[in-house]
Design a protein around this motif. Structure first.
Motif, PDB file in Angstrom:
ATOM      1  N   ARG A 187       0.836  -1.220   0.000  1.00  0.00           N
ATOM      2  CA  ARG A 187       0.000   0.000   0.000  1.00  0.00           C
ATOM      3  C   ARG A 187       0.864   1.260   0.000  1.00  0.00           C
ATOM      4  N   TRP A 188       2.068   1.137   0.586  1.00  0.00           N
ATOM      5  CA  TRP A 188       2.907   2.330   0.775  1.00  0.00           C
ATOM      6  C   TRP A 188       3.784   2.657  -0.442  1.00  0.00           C
ATOM      7  N   VAL A 189       3.910   1.714  -1.355  1.00  0.00           N
ATOM      8  CA  VAL A 189       4.889   1.903  -2.446  1.00  0.00           C
ATOM      9  C   VAL A 189       4.172   2.308  -3.736  1.00  0.00           C
ATOM     10  N   LYS A 190       4.689   3.364  -4.343  1.00  0.00           N
ATOM     11  CA  LYS A 190       4.134   3.852  -5.625  1.00  0.00           C
ATOM     12  C   LYS A 190       4.321   2.816  -6.718  1.00  0.00           C
ATOM     13  N   PRO A 191       3.478   2.797  -7.716  1.00  0.00           N
ATOM     14  CA  PRO A 191       3.787   1.972  -8.884  1.00  0.00           C
ATOM     15  C   PRO A 191       5.156   2.393  -9.426  1.00  0.00           C
ATOM     16  N   GLY A 192       6.017   1.436  -9.693  1.00  0.00           N
ATOM     17  CA  GLY A 192       7.381   1.746 -10.163  1.00  0.00           C
ATOM     18  C   GLY A 192       8.366   1.905  -9.013  1.00  0.00           C
ATOM     19  N   GLY A 193       7.867   2.080  -7.795  1.00  0.00           N
ATOM     20  CA  GLY A 193       8.749   2.158  -6.623  1.00  0.00           C
ATOM     21  C   GLY A 193       9.204   0.747  -6.215  1.00  0.00           C
TER      22      GLY A 193
END
Ligand SMILES: C[S@@+](CC[C@H](N)C(=O)[O-])C[C@H]1O[C@@H](n2cnc3c(N)ncnc32)[C@H](O)[C@@H]1O
Length: 195
Positions: A127-133
């Protein structure tokens, strides 16, 4: 193994934590390279302890660092150490903390065995990580050394560490895992958040 017990255990460890900390810059370079820590990123340091990695993120010009730890003493020491507007420390359980921003890099360093349910942790970190992160789980020791360490005095606050392959499989629904290894002195699993 329950969360109150874990927080109490690490509250006791906190005052002596930094004195026993051995950091190996070459290993940390490898871990932070895999984690994608570079200028302008936002980093979530999951179970940050006393913030041993904070200076390393800042040395790489991270724009923002959020450290989260369930132990009030660990979080207090981490917050007292650095007075830098880029760093924020929260005393909270990362699995229940509401997401208030999505980050580029989530790093779980030397802490994964203290989470009882690995699949639940990965799901909450997704939930905390951006797409691409990226999500990175790392230890500065081999899997065998990890097994020995967590079967010792920390047994009641740890579970057995997963093999890199098993962890990669758990991450796969959310992350394209491109690094999964455990060798001489390092354990490193890292992947990119799917869109
Ligand atoms: C072995 S220490 C590692 C600390 C730090 N990452 C380091 O390498 O020095 C594990 C940390 O996980 C934290 N922790 C355990 N469960 C947690 C949870 N549910 N949410 C946040 N922190 C947690 C503990 O309080 C402890 O500080």
């Amino acid at each position: 193994m329950n969360k109150k017990e874990i927080a109490a255990y690490f509250d006791k460890q906190a005052p002596g934590w930094d004195a026993h900390m051995v950091t190996d810059d070459a290993k940390l370079r490898r871990i932070l390279d895999a984690a994608g820590v570079r200028p302008r990123v936002t980093v979530l340091d999951v179970a940050c302890g006393t913030g041993v990695l904070f200076p390393y993120y800042l040395a790489r010009d991270a724009a923002r660092v959020i450290g989260v730890d369930i132990s009030a003493e660990m979080a207090r020491i981490a917050a007292a150490k650095l007075h830098d507007p880029r760093v924020e420390v929260l005393c909270a359980d990362i699995e229940t903390l509401p997401v208030h921003l999505r980050c580029d890099c989530a790093v779980v360093y030397n802490a994964f065995p203290h989470f009882e349910d690995p699949a639940r942790l990965i799901g909450s970190l997704a939930r905390w990580v951006k797409p691409g992160g990226r999500l990175t789980v790392a230890h500065g020791m081999s899997l065998a050394a990890l097994h020995r360490h967590h079967a010792g005095r920390a047994e009641h606050v740890s579970r057995e560490m997963l093999s890199p392959e098993a962890l990669a499989a758990l991450m796969a629904p959310w992350f394209a895992v491109d690094t999964a290894l455990a060798d001489e002195g390092i354990y490193l699993v890292s992947g990119q958040r799917r869109a």
